[in-house]
Design a protein around this motif. Structure first.
Motif, short mmCIF file in Angstrom:
data_model
loop_
_atom_site.label_atom_id
_atom_site.label_comp_id
_atom_site.label_asym_id
_atom_site.label_seq_id
_atom_site.Cartn_x
_atom_site.Cartn_y
_atom_site.Cartn_z
N SER A 190 75.50 40.11 47.70
CA SER A 190 76.37 40.60 46.36
C SER A 190 77.83 40.99 47.93
O SER A 190 77.42 41.07 48.49
N CYS A 232 82.68 44.08 42.20
CA CYS A 232 81.42 43.31 42.60
C CYS A 232 81.15 41.94 42.38
O CYS A 232 81.92 41.76 41.73
N HIS A 285 76.60 52.00 36.02
CA HIS A 285 75.78 50.59 37.09
C HIS A 285 74.63 50.83 37.89
O HIS A 285 74.53 52.33 37.95
N VAL A 323 80.79 43.72 48.16
CA VAL A 323 80.93 44.80 47.19
C VAL A 323 82.81 45.39 48.20
O VAL A 323 82.44 46.06 49.32
N ARG A 353 81.40 45.13 52.01
CA ARG A 353 79.95 45.47 51.55
C ARG A 353 79.30 44.39 51.75
O ARG A 353 79.60 44.49 50.01
O1 LIG Z 1 75.24 45.31 44.53
C1 LIG Z 1 75.98 45.28 43.97
O2 LIG Z 1 76.37 44.25 43.39
C2 LIG Z 1 76.36 46.91 43.10
C3 LIG Z 1 75.86 47.58 44.28
C4 LIG Z 1 76.14 49.05 43.77
O3 LIG Z 1 76.27 49.45 42.84
C5 LIG Z 1 76.84 50.05 44.74
O4 LIG Z 1 76.23 50.14 46.30
O5 LIG Z 1 77.47 51.01 44.72
#
Ligand SMILES: O=C(O)CCC(=O)C(=O)O
Ligand SMILES: [Fe+2]
Length: 325
Positions: free
Chosen positions: A264, A194, A253, A266, A171
């Motif tokens: 980001s 991440c 987190h 992921v 993602r």
């Molecule tokens: O954006 C991120 O680095 C983490 C997002 C997240 O923790 C998730 O989508 O489970």
């Protein structure tokens, strides 16, 4: 002693460990680990993917949704937009061209580059996490290092179709300035990478020294154990926690809003739902269907990437008892 005859010396049964003893200790006690991949090929592709996904995310919202349609209510594949918070593109399998409005030459180029990069990043990060699972198993001693193979073999390369897909996903996120968030949670799968540009991702430090406030009131942990994530973090998910017999904790987190917003990438490696897990390979007894385990872990969880009203509904349902995760 004469030199061994190399033709008769068996090859080692597995590669030498990727992680040092200190790194293994860190991930097995804390549930997360900072990684430095700057000198590796995947790092260049991650850079390229940040640049390319930003070009894609600059397209009009309607076009993004047409180019990578998602099933309504399902944020696990395709383009998703959470108004006022964030937008993201998720792949669980190679997308097929299904855009009703013919893409322009420029859109076709952007999408082809994006998909090529996402496929390369998927394959590289899957290999990296597979190797980390081997290392963690060897370190713990209770899990057969090859026990993971049937759970993840279908996820090691980007699956070619929806039918071949597993819950594993890649993602790319864009969090909007001052608004983009993800509530505190633990990931469901095995391991998540991440990669972050800009601050906002924070990890709960289980091991750090207690703050003066915590010292003063040990019955109530304070909120100041949230630590800013480094550029690349690997986090343990709940499936790995459960299969390790709770020997490895899952990383709590969250993403907090920042004045600049954040991007980001992921990659969440999750077990295929088609396998039956032999718990003896994990130091336990009996067998469990991967789908049953997944559903048990998912039960009562809030999907932090769902639309706000769906999240609020789930939080309200869970209010009596279950935590946000
Ligand atoms: O954006 C991120 O680095 C983490 C997002 C997240 O923790 C998730 O989508 O489970
Ligand atoms: Fe997460």
């Amino acid at each position: 002693m004469s030199a061994p005859d190399l033709d008769t010396v068996a090859a080692p049964s597995r590669p030498p460990p990727l992680l040092t003893e200190a790194q293994l200790q860190q991930i097995c006690r804390q549930g997360y680990l900072d990684l430095d991949l700057a000198s590796t090929a995947v790092y260049k592709d991650l850079d390229g993917l940040f640049a390319n996904s930003s070009t894609f995310l600059d397209l009009p919202t309607e076009r993004k949704a047409q180019l990578y349609p998602s099933i309504p209510g399902d944020t696990e594949h395709g383009y998703s937009h959470i108004p006022d918070e964030k937008e993201f593109l998720t792949l669980r399998y190679r997308p097929s061209a299904q855009c009703t409005e013919k893409p322009s030459d420029e859109e076709e180029r952007v999408c082809a580059d994006l998909e090529g990069l996402m496929e390369r990043v998927w394959n590289d990060l899957a290999r990296l996490l597979h190797r980390m699972l081997h290392d963690i198993s060897a370190y713990l001693g209770s899990i057969d290092p090859s026990a993971w193979d049937p759970l993840i073999s279908e996820s090691l390369q980007l699956p070619s179709s929806r039918e071949a897909a597993t819950p594993t996903l890649l993602r790319v996120f864009r969090y909007y300035a001052e608004r983009g968030v993800a509530e505190p949670h633990r990931d469901l799968g095995l391991l998540t990478v991440c990669v972050t540009r800009g601050k906002g991702l924070q990890l709960w430090d289980r091991l750090g020294p207690p703050s003066p406030k915590e010292e003063a009131d040990r019955s109530r942990p304070s909120q100041d154990r949230w630590r800013d994530a480094g550029e690349i973090t690997v986090m343990v998910g709940d499936t790995l926690r459960v299969l390790s017999g709770n020997r490895v904790p899952a990383a709590a987190h969250r993403v907090i809003a920042t004045d600049k917003g954040r991007s980001s990438i992921v990659f969440a490696l999750r077990s295929s739902l088609r396998s039956t897990i032999d718990l003896e390979d994990f130091g336990g007894y009996g067998q469990v269907k991967a789908r049953v385990l997944w559903n048990e872990i998912r039960k009562s969880r809030v999907n932090v990437n769902a639309q706000r009203d769906a999240r609020e509904e789930q939080i309200a349902k869970n209010r009596k008892g279950a935590s946000i995760a």
